[in-house]
Design a protein around this motif. Structure first.
Motif, PDB file in Angstrom:
ATOM      1  N   GLY A 139       0.833  -1.406   0.046  1.00 33.52           N
ATOM      2  CA  GLY A 139      -0.077   0.090  -0.219  1.00 33.52           C
ATOM      3  C   GLY A 139       0.778   1.533   0.321  1.00 33.52           C
ATOM      4  O   GLY A 139       0.413   2.425  -0.664  1.00 33.52           O
ATOM      5  N   VAL A 140       1.984   1.052   0.004  1.00 32.31           N
ATOM      6  CA  VAL A 140       2.885   2.369   0.080  1.00 32.31           C
ATOM      7  C   VAL A 140       3.558   2.213  -1.464  1.00 32.31           C
ATOM      8  O   VAL A 140       4.248   1.321  -1.652  1.00 32.31           O
ATOM      9  N   TYR A 141       3.322   3.202  -1.695  1.00 29.72           N
ATOM     10  CA  TYR A 141       3.435   3.258  -3.478  1.00 29.72           C
ATOM     11  C   TYR A 141       4.338   4.798  -3.488  1.00 29.72           C
ATOM     12  O   TYR A 141       4.486   5.621  -3.364  1.00 29.72           O
ATOM     13  N   GLY A 142       4.754   4.860  -4.835  1.00 27.14           N
ATOM     14  CA  GLY A 142       5.166   5.743  -6.011  1.00 27.14           C
ATOM     15  C   GLY A 142       4.134   6.362  -6.462  1.00 27.14           C
ATOM     16  O   GLY A 142       3.493   5.927  -6.978  1.00 27.14           O
ATOM     17  N   ALA A 143       4.583   7.708  -6.042  1.00 28.73           N
ATOM     18  CA  ALA A 143       3.466   8.589  -7.060  1.00 28.73           C
ATOM     19  C   ALA A 143       3.467   7.944  -8.128  1.00 28.73           C
ATOM     20  O   ALA A 143       2.324   8.442  -9.373  1.00 28.73           O
ATOM     21  N   GLY A 144       4.529   8.367  -9.062  1.00 27.94           N
ATOM     22  CA  GLY A 144       4.389   8.093 -10.669  1.00 27.94           C
ATOM     23  C   GLY A 144       4.276   6.562 -10.730  1.00 27.94           C
ATOM     24  O   GLY A 144       3.589   6.102 -11.758  1.00 27.94           O
ATOM     25  N   THR A 247      -3.451  10.882  13.289  1.00 22.10           N
ATOM     26  CA  THR A 247      -3.499   9.221  12.400  1.00 22.10           C
ATOM     27  C   THR A 247      -4.825   9.863  11.504  1.00 22.10           C
ATOM     28  O   THR A 247      -5.400   9.950  11.717  1.00 22.10           O
ATOM     29  N   ILE A 248      -3.992   9.880   9.881  1.00 24.44           N
ATOM     30  CA  ILE A 248      -5.187   9.733   9.157  1.00 24.44           C
ATOM     31  C   ILE A 248      -5.331   8.237   8.146  1.00 24.44           C
ATOM     32  O   ILE A 248      -5.029   7.102   8.164  1.00 24.44           O
ATOM     33  N   GLU A 249      -6.601   8.122   8.390  1.00 26.55           N
ATOM     34  CA  GLU A 249      -7.198   6.767   8.258  1.00 26.55           C
ATOM     35  C   GLU A 249      -7.441   6.714   6.006  1.00 26.55           C
ATOM     36  O   GLU A 249      -7.119   7.693   6.083  1.00 26.55           O
ATOM     37  N   CYS A 250      -6.153   5.982   5.732  1.00 21.07           N
ATOM     38  CA  CYS A 250      -5.971   5.641   4.804  1.00 21.07           C
ATOM     39  C   CYS A 250      -5.980   3.646   4.376  1.00 21.07           C
ATOM     40  O   CYS A 250      -5.362   2.949   4.538  1.00 21.07           O
ATOM     41  N   ASP A 251      -5.902   3.490   2.817  1.00 26.20           N
ATOM     42  CA  ASP A 251      -5.378   2.561   2.803  1.00 26.20           C
ATOM     43  C   ASP A 251      -4.502   1.700   1.878  1.00 26.20           C
ATOM     44  O   ASP A 251      -3.551   1.223   1.296  1.00 26.20           O
ATOM     45  N   MET A 252      -3.699   4.033   1.326  1.00 24.70           N
ATOM     46  CA  MET A 252      -2.221   3.994   1.057  1.00 24.70           C
ATOM     47  C   MET A 252      -1.597   4.950   0.701  1.00 24.70           C
ATOM     48  O   MET A 252      -2.375   5.745   1.198  1.00 24.70           O
ATOM     49  N   ILE A 253       0.162   5.138   0.507  1.00 16.35           N
ATOM     50  CA  ILE A 253       0.450   5.881   1.151  1.00 16.35           C
ATOM     51  C   ILE A 253       1.186   6.381   0.239  1.00 16.35           C
ATOM     52  O   ILE A 253       1.985   5.484  -0.900  1.00 16.35           O
TER      53      ILE A 253
END
Ligand SMILES: Cc1cc2nc3c(=O)[nH]c(=O)nc-3n(C[C@H](O)[C@H](O)[C@H](O)COP(=O)(O)OP(=O)(O)OC[C@H]3O[C@@H](n4cnc5c(N)ncnc54)[C@H](O)[C@@H]3O)c2cc1C
Length: 366
Positions: A139-144, A247-253
């Motif tokens: 779920g951690v991605y490069g934006a590109g 804390t911010i709810e999210c499923d990807m950064i």
């Protein structure tokens, strides 16, 4: 394409362009238009480099395709390559630069070598990553990378995103996420102001996405994949201020904290590499003709400095014209191409956004 033609490193190609983004395509087009013998190697199935995922309209002048979507610029260039009959080896990765100035190329399961009189490297850049707790959770991605998933492959990567970094990439990609129906929880930016163009930031703000300045991400939470991110305010020395965590709810950064020139092959080739932070970090030394410390190797585009597509195209034109001249001799048309491209580059680089590039290039040429 005839696969066996390159099984042995025969000196069949005068000029080989590595990378089929805006820089490499312009370089190859110039060489061919001048009458040279040129070939493009690119690791993607289609030409265009970053342009193929850029669904937004470009800025700048008409000359540099302002108002045209990146993907459409890629099509214009690819059609020109085809019309000129430039040979393309796509789906092929240059894996090394070996003895006797020979390239190793991997295409599907076939490894072969290719030798050219001159090389123009236009390999672009890779995304910078960030270390924080649980940064290796899915779920951690490069934006590109997210942009590629969405705009090239039609894959929506998640439901709710946190974006780290507010340069143009950090502002454009979340907007495209919104267009794809993904919620964007926030953008965090460690500096005191956002880094990209105001017009992109304004669109994001109008869409109701908060931009937290002087903030960074410190932790991803979740067991098998991301369920939330912890962000923190930073002080003037950029260290986290205790007690300011949210804390911010999210499923990807999405990490959008900059790009680094892809100069591995230039190291391999023995080119002089210099560390110039203003140009994106380690960059191959090049002069104003885009020639590296090795006279048979030219560079252009994001590989030469992290900038933008319009400048990548112009540097590509200079590299193409000079590489052509270095084999076939001086030609008035080539000189004209270089002069025009240099003039346009100089105009673009009068923008305040370009100050660091001008400084970096000067530093490199000292
Ligand atoms: C999200 C995003 C938005 C952007 N928006 C804009 C904008 O609005 N306007 C603008 O002007 N610019 C924009 N840019 C910047 C612009 O896309 C780049 O500056 C430009 O694409 C650089 O061109 P290039 O040809 O140097 O590299 P690239 O476009 O990256 O092309 C390099 C090519 O080389 C290939 N390659 C790399 N290594 C190898 C290898 N070993 N073997 C074979 N092939 C290889 C790559 O796969 C790629 O196809 C944006 C960039 C991003 C990421």
């Amino acid at each position: 394409m005839t696969e066996n033609k390159y099984q042995t490193a025969e000196k069949t190609i005068d000029i080989c362009v590595v990378g089929g983004g805006p820089a490499g395509l312009q370089a190859a087009i110039v060489v061919k238009e001048l009458g040279g013998n040129v070939l493009i190697v690119d690791d993607n199935p289609i030409l265009g480099g970053q342009l193929i995922k850029q669904t937004h309209k470009f800025f700048g002048s008409k000359l540099h395709y302002c108002g045209v979507r990146g993907i459409d610029i890629a099509t214009i260039f690819s059609n020109r390559v085809q019309d000129l009959g430039i040979e393309v080896i796509n789906d092929a990765t240059v894996v090394g630069y070996y003895d006797h100035d020979t390239l190793g190329i991997l295409r599907h399961d076939n490894l072969f070598s290719l030798k050219a009189e001159r090389y123009i490297f236009a390999t672009g850049a890779s995304e910078n990553m960030l270390a924080f707790d649980n940064a290796d959770l899915p779920g951690v991605y490069g934006a590109g990378a997210v942009q590629t998933m969405m705009n090239v492959y039609g894959v929506v990567p998640g439901k709710r995103a946190l974006v780290v970094g507010s340069g143009n990439i950090g502002l454009i990609v979340p907007y495209q996420l919104l267009q794809a129906g993904v919620e964007v929880a926030a953008i965090v930016e460690i500096m005191t102001k956002f880094g990209g163009y105001y017009v992109h930031a304004a669109k994001i703000k109008r869409a109701g996405v908060p931009i937290y300045l002087k903030h960074t991400v410190i932790e991803a939470k979740g067991k098998d994949r991301i369920e939330a991110a912890v962000i923190s305010e930073v002080g003037d020395d950029y260290t986290c201020l205790l007690g300011t965590e949210k804390t911010i709810e999210c499923d990807m950064i999405l990490i959008a904290i900059g790009l680094s020139p892809l100069c591995d092959l230039l190291y391999h080739a023995g080119c002089r590499i210099e560390y110039i932070p203003e140009l994106g970090g380690n960059v191959p030394y090049h002069d104003t003709n885009m020639m590296t410390s090795k006279p048979n190797i030219f560079v252009c585009g994001d590989l030469a400095c992290i900038e933008e597509a319009s400048t990548a195209m112009l540097e590509g034109r200079i590299a193409g014209a000079r590489a052509y001249e270095s084999i076939y001799g001086k030609k008035g048309e080539a000189e004209t191409i270089v002069k025009e491209a240099a003039r346009e580059l100089a105009i673009i680089r009068t923008s305040p956004f370009e100050e660091r590039i001008v400084y970096g290039k000067k530093h490199l040429h000292l």
